[in-house]
Design an enzyme around this catalytic site. Sequence first.
Site, short mmCIF file in Angstrom:
data_model
loop_
_atom_site.label_atom_id
_atom_site.label_comp_id
_atom_site.label_asym_id
_atom_site.label_seq_id
_atom_site.Cartn_x
_atom_site.Cartn_y
_atom_site.Cartn_z
N GLU A 28 -3.60 -9.49 3.80
CA GLU A 28 -4.22 -9.23 5.10
C GLU A 28 -5.26 -10.27 5.49
OE1 GLU A 28 -2.69 -5.07 4.04
OE2 GLU A 28 -3.31 -6.89 3.00
N GLU A 31 0.82 -1.21 0.00
CA GLU A 31 0.00 0.00 0.00
C GLU A 31 0.86 1.26 0.00
OE1 GLU A 31 -4.09 -1.46 2.11
OE2 GLU A 31 -2.25 -1.64 3.30
#
Length: 260
Positions: A134, A114
């Site tokens: 995640e 990210e």
Amino acid sequence: MSTDQVEQPEVTTAYEGATMIITINRPAARNAVTYGVAQAMAAALDELDARDDLAVGIVTGAGGSFCAGMDLKGFLCGELPSLPGRGFAGITERPPATPVIAAVEGYALAGGCEIALACDLITAGRGARFGIPEVKRGLVAAAGGLIRLPERIGPNVAMELALTGGFLDAERGHQLGLVNRLAADGGALEAALELAAQIAENGPLAARVSKQIIVESPQWSATERWQRQQELTDPVFASADAHEGAAAFAERRSPHWTGQ
């Protein structure tokens, strides 16, 4: 002789010409992000935007890996490596106005991916791996992965990565447009410096506004896009740099940019 060890900064900065190199410096933890890293990253990015002599930023990681995401040990202790209004690592919600390149070696996973997505361009060693795993930890890629990754590589491939937690290698990332330039392993920073030097040759006002329009224009309606663009570009056309660029071309010399 003292046996005390000097504590190394979690984020370091260096400069090459008009380029600022920001390095996450926690190699023993694969550069996992702590709250301290987020604070230091934000401070470095503020400096990048504030200095007229800097035209490009590069974000990279120490020790052959970009970033493994959030420091899970800190997370278990209640620490969140995000800053209000700025997001994860001080960059994902509010990237700098100055163009930024991610130089990726090894793994750019979870929050590390990210961070790379929050940058404008990506260079990568051929052995680099990207991913938002995640879900494997019962978490969600909420620092921009689920928003930016579909825009970069298309919704179908992004959906697969988000739901399986699988990896995307640098070669495939290059084919899909995520990676701008591939390099031999260990060469991502050099490739980023070469790309940064090309950007820094150009007018800094023009570069910043060009970035701003590309980032913001997808949210503009069809009826307002030309007006919104003109509001941003008129000051550039009226700037001293625009005059200098034309004069330098006419006089067959390199321009001397002032950012004004």
